[in-house]
Write a protein that holds these residues in place. Structure first.
Motif, PDB file in Angstrom:
ATOM      1  N   LEU A 147       0.879  -1.271  -0.196  1.00 58.97           N
ATOM      2  CA  LEU A 147      -0.194  -0.020  -0.097  1.00 58.97           C
ATOM      3  C   LEU A 147       0.661   1.350   0.036  1.00 58.97           C
ATOM      4  N   ARG A 148       0.459   2.325  -0.897  1.00 60.68           N
ATOM      5  CA  ARG A 148       1.146   3.631  -0.853  1.00 60.68           C
ATOM      6  C   ARG A 148      -0.102   4.746  -0.548  1.00 60.68           C
ATOM      7  N   PRO A 149      -0.063   5.792   0.016  1.00 65.43           N
ATOM      8  CA  PRO A 149      -0.673   6.712   0.181  1.00 65.43           C
ATOM      9  C   PRO A 149      -1.666   7.041  -0.673  1.00 65.43           C
ATOM     10  N   ALA A 207       2.051  -6.364  14.065  1.00 67.56           N
ATOM     11  CA  ALA A 207       3.081  -5.332  14.729  1.00 67.56           C
ATOM     12  C   ALA A 207       4.161  -5.082  13.473  1.00 67.56           C
ATOM     13  N   GLY A 208       4.543  -5.951  12.614  1.00 65.29           N
ATOM     14  CA  GLY A 208       5.446  -5.462  11.657  1.00 65.29           C
ATOM     15  C   GLY A 208       4.836  -4.518  10.530  1.00 65.29           C
ATOM     16  N   GLU A 209       3.478  -5.060  10.323  1.00 67.42           N
ATOM     17  CA  GLU A 209       2.956  -4.271   9.261  1.00 67.42           C
ATOM     18  C   GLU A 209       2.642  -2.705   9.520  1.00 67.42           C
ATOM     19  N   LEU A 210       2.247  -2.671  10.970  1.00 67.08           N
ATOM     20  CA  LEU A 210       1.840  -1.468  11.450  1.00 67.08           C
ATOM     21  C   LEU A 210       3.220  -0.658  11.285  1.00 67.08           C
ATOM     22  N   ASP A 211       4.428  -1.121  11.534  1.00 64.07           N
ATOM     23  CA  ASP A 211       5.490  -0.335  11.686  1.00 64.07           C
ATOM     24  C   ASP A 211       5.699   0.292  10.151  1.00 64.07           C
ATOM     25  N   ARG A 212       5.396  -0.611   9.034  1.00 61.79           N
ATOM     26  CA  ARG A 212       5.393  -0.189   7.683  1.00 61.79           C
ATOM     27  C   ARG A 212       4.588   0.890   7.377  1.00 61.79           C
ATOM     28  N   LEU A 213       2.989   0.842   7.817  1.00 65.61           N
ATOM     29  CA  LEU A 213       2.162   1.740   7.757  1.00 65.61           C
ATOM     30  C   LEU A 213       2.660   3.160   8.538  1.00 65.61           C
ATOM     31  N   PHE A 214       3.162   3.213   9.714  1.00 68.77           N
ATOM     32  CA  PHE A 214       3.799   4.269  10.286  1.00 68.77           C
ATOM     33  C   PHE A 214       4.749   5.078   9.393  1.00 68.77           C
ATOM     34  N   THR A 215       5.508   4.214   8.898  1.00 68.73           N
ATOM     35  CA  THR A 215       6.678   4.969   7.971  1.00 68.73           C
ATOM     36  C   THR A 215       5.972   5.612   6.603  1.00 68.73           C
ATOM     37  N   SER A 216       5.098   4.733   5.991  1.00 66.07           N
ATOM     38  CA  SER A 216       4.417   5.110   4.739  1.00 66.07           C
ATOM     39  C   SER A 216       3.512   6.359   4.841  1.00 66.07           C
ATOM     40  N   PHE A 217       2.972   6.391   5.918  1.00 60.59           N
ATOM     41  CA  PHE A 217       1.913   7.695   6.288  1.00 60.59           C
ATOM     42  C   PHE A 217       2.664   8.513   7.277  1.00 60.59           C
ATOM     43  N   ASP A 218       4.097   8.458   7.231  1.00 61.70           N
ATOM     44  CA  ASP A 218       4.749   9.563   8.097  1.00 61.70           C
ATOM     45  C   ASP A 218       4.035   9.831   9.532  1.00 61.70           C
ATOM     46  N   THR A 219       3.642   8.967  10.173  1.00 64.04           N
ATOM     47  CA  THR A 219       3.269   9.099  11.572  1.00 64.04           C
ATOM     48  C   THR A 219       4.208   9.564  12.591  1.00 64.04           C
ATOM     49  N   PRO A 220       3.911  10.576  13.060  1.00 66.06           N
ATOM     50  CA  PRO A 220       4.790  11.038  14.217  1.00 66.06           C
ATOM     51  C   PRO A 220       5.020  10.267  15.596  1.00 66.06           C
ATOM     52  N   GLU A 221       5.906  10.236  16.009  1.00 71.24           N
ATOM     53  CA  GLU A 221       6.344   9.359  17.282  1.00 71.24           C
ATOM     54  C   GLU A 221       5.417   9.691  18.264  1.00 71.24           C
ATOM     55  N   GLY A 222       5.107   8.953  19.451  1.00 70.64           N
ATOM     56  CA  GLY A 222       4.146   8.954  20.363  1.00 70.64           C
ATOM     57  C   GLY A 222       3.700   7.782  21.223  1.00 70.64           C
ATOM     58  N   GLY A 223       2.882   7.800  21.966  1.00 70.71           N
ATOM     59  CA  GLY A 223       2.473   6.885  22.645  1.00 70.71           C
ATOM     60  C   GLY A 223       1.711   5.915  21.733  1.00 70.71           C
ATOM     61  N   ARG A 224       1.280   4.736  22.146  1.00 70.59           N
ATOM     62  CA  ARG A 224       0.769   3.803  21.064  1.00 70.59           C
ATOM     63  C   ARG A 224      -0.669   4.428  20.769  1.00 70.59           C
ATOM     64  N   LEU A 225      -1.183   4.639  21.498  1.00 69.56           N
ATOM     65  CA  LEU A 225      -2.802   5.076  20.999  1.00 69.56           C
ATOM     66  C   LEU A 225      -2.741   6.413  20.279  1.00 69.56           C
ATOM     67  N   GLU A 226      -1.749   7.340  20.709  1.00 71.89           N
ATOM     68  CA  GLU A 226      -1.517   8.470  19.860  1.00 71.89           C
ATOM     69  C   GLU A 226      -1.217   8.075  18.496  1.00 71.89           C
ATOM     70  N   ARG A 227      -0.280   7.356  18.251  1.00 73.33           N
ATOM     71  CA  ARG A 227       0.375   6.968  16.908  1.00 73.33           C
ATOM     72  C   ARG A 227      -0.916   6.195  15.940  1.00 73.33           C
ATOM     73  N   LEU A 228      -1.507   5.434  16.810  1.00 68.17           N
ATOM     74  CA  LEU A 228      -2.659   4.670  15.959  1.00 68.17           C
ATOM     75  C   LEU A 228      -3.728   5.902  15.484  1.00 68.17           C
ATOM     76  N   LEU A 229      -4.047   6.764  16.280  1.00 68.38           N
ATOM     77  CA  LEU A 229      -4.949   7.759  15.984  1.00 68.38           C
ATOM     78  C   LEU A 229      -4.283   8.470  14.809  1.00 68.38           C
ATOM     79  N   SER A 230      -2.920   8.920  14.915  1.00 67.35           N
ATOM     80  CA  SER A 230      -2.678   9.839  13.718  1.00 67.35           C
ATOM     81  C   SER A 230      -2.648   9.035  12.658  1.00 67.35           C
ATOM     82  N   LEU A 231      -2.192   7.848  12.660  1.00 65.71           N
ATOM     83  CA  LEU A 231      -2.349   6.926  11.327  1.00 65.71           C
ATOM     84  C   LEU A 231      -3.836   6.715  10.885  1.00 65.71           C
TER      85      LEU A 231
END
Length: 463
Positions: free
Chosen positions: A325-327, A343-367
């Motif tokens: 997937l690409r945005p 977990a591994g696919e989630l890390d890829r999505l965080f990178t693909s969608f340039d999700t900022p660092e933060g707590g787990r809930l905050e990162r999921l909401l950002s994504l």
């Protein structure tokens, strides 16, 4: 599915909720009494008249411990309090003054009650205090934590000291906290109990989602009115078949597999469409699409993903689809999308969608906001996050799910719920719940195929 009702609060949200109660006429002391007596009711059932040791700290969590100890003493339980600190707050000082029982420097016995620190802790206990907690836990047959085990940071569900004890029961006061339902701290909790103190409806918080309330089809239902789901197959057709079998048992009226390379052995009920994918996707009757299980990662697989997302139909993306997937593939879409990453696919999505660092809930909401998708972050503490800010956390499912193919089954269940017309958030929550309940029904040591067979019983439990 009804809106989840059990809030899961951060430390700041809990303090705000307590302040709302105080502003309405409660006091810290009345709330402490309510919490302490409620916890004592649970501990009384656990101890059954046997000896109890209560470890108290300097704050209001320590005050809760004094209320618990006095309540148990009055009922006739042998109780000793170990005061690690003098109480610092007014309510805790009052609670200590009202305690009429024994104090001790150390003890061993039947039930250890850890009321040292609660959910506001942000730094480790330190060697001396951590050793004291470990020592007391080891010298009692049962261990109970008040609000949270001491040494746990609540919002990030993180133990702040190594080798902290595991508890037989954790009694949450007022509302659930993140650490009760998120790893790694979740493993320390044992049985979880909740003592209400009067906190009302709370907006914009995470929720523990309940069992879905499903319905039987209407008398005039037919296969298309119940929803047509198409799963887009790829290079490894077996995974797509597994997802389709799960989908056929999860509410959709009609399930197809779009695949030009189906396996030789197929369920008789499963319709295989071998036509050109673009032609197959043009079916206006499609209620939902799912892609990812068995897709592969070749250029052809990427083209199949782009073609699928190019149809503005509710769509679930899993497994290889999340890697490819690409945005840009989501541009122009109006229909909902669900991502189901591990977990591994989630890390890829965080990178693909340039999700900022933060707590787990905050990162999921950002994504979720960045992608416009409902995110189902799979794991021992599965979390569902929506673009509108809603978050739901699943009660833990059996660890027997940790075998190959169960993720494909989950994708099929959620996609089927999506095809029935559920919102993406409801489809995700219903699917995760059904998946976990099917695992309970399947018992120990099952395969993904056996999990599929248990979906019927899980579904029936919701009718």
């Amino acid at each position: 599915m009804h809106r989840p009702v059990d809030p899961i609060l951060t430390v700041a949200q809990m303090r705000a909720a307590e302040q709302t109660l105080i502003d309405s006429g409660e006091t810290v002391w009345t709330l402490m009494q309510r919490a302490g007596h409620g916890a004592a009711d649970i501990i009384w059932r656990i101890c059954a008249g046997r000896s109890v040791t209560v470890l108290t700290g300097p704050g209001n969590n320590g005050g809760d411990g004094y209320v618990i100890a006095e309540s148990l003493r009055r009922r006739g339980a042998p109780v000793k309090v170990i005061a690690a600190f003098d109480p610092k707050t007014e309510a805790a000082q009052q609670a200590r003054a009202e305690y009429q029982g024994e104090f001790a420097e150390g003890a061993e016995g039947e039930v250890f009650v850890d009321s040292l620190f609660g959910s506001g802790l942000t730094r480790g206990l330190g060697t001396e205090l951590a050793d004291r907690v470990r020592h007391l836990a080891a010298r009692h047959r049962l261990c109970v934590a008040i609000d949270l085990p001491s040494g746990v940071e609540s919002d990030h569900a993180a133990p702040l000291d190594p080798d902290l004890p595991h508890y037989d029961c954790t009694i949450s006061l007022g509302a659930w906290k993140c650490a009760h339902w998120m790893m790694p701290a979740m493993e320390m909790m044992g049985r979880r109990e909740l003592v209400p103190i009067g906190i009302g409806e709370t907006e914009h918080v995470a929720r523990l989602f309940p069992k879905p309330e499903l319905t039987v089809p209407s008398r005039n239902a037919h296969k298309y009115s119940r929803g047509l789901l198409a799963l887009v197959g790829g290079e490894m057709p077996g995974a797509g078949v597994l997802a389709a079998q799960a989908a056929m048992r999860s509410g959709a009226g009609y399930v197809k597999l779009f695949s030009d390379t189906p396996p030789s052995s197929l369920p008789a009920e499963l319709v295989i469409d071998r036509s050109d994918l673009d032609e197959a996707l043009d079916d206006h009757r499609l209620s939902a699409l799912a892609i990812g299980p068995g897709l592969g990662r070749s250029g052809r697989s990427r083209n199949r993903l782009a073609a699928t997302l190019g149809r503005d139909v509710p769509t679930l993306c899993d497994a290889d689809a999340l890697v490819l997937l690409r945005p840009a593939m989501l541009e122009g879409r109006k229909s909902p999308v669900i991502f189901t990453p591990h977990a591994g696919e989630l890390d890829r999505l965080f990178t693909s969608f340039d999700t900022p660092e933060g707590g787990r809930l905050e990162r999921l909401l950002s994504l979720a906001r960045a992608s416009g998708a409902v995110i189902v972050a799979k794991g021992p503490d599965t979390i569902v996050a929506a673009p509108d800010g809603r978050v739901a956390i699943s009660p833990p499912a059996p660890s027997w799910l940790s075998v190959a193919g169960t993720g494909d089954v989950l994708a099929g269940i959620i996609a089927s719920r999506l095809a029935t017309g559920c919102s993406a958030m409801d489809a995700a929550c219903q699917g995760v719940w059904l998946h976990g309940e099917a695992a309970c029904q399947a018992g120990a040591v099952f395969t993904a195929g056996e999990l599929v067979s248990a979906i019927r019983s899980a579904y029936a439990a919701c009718l």
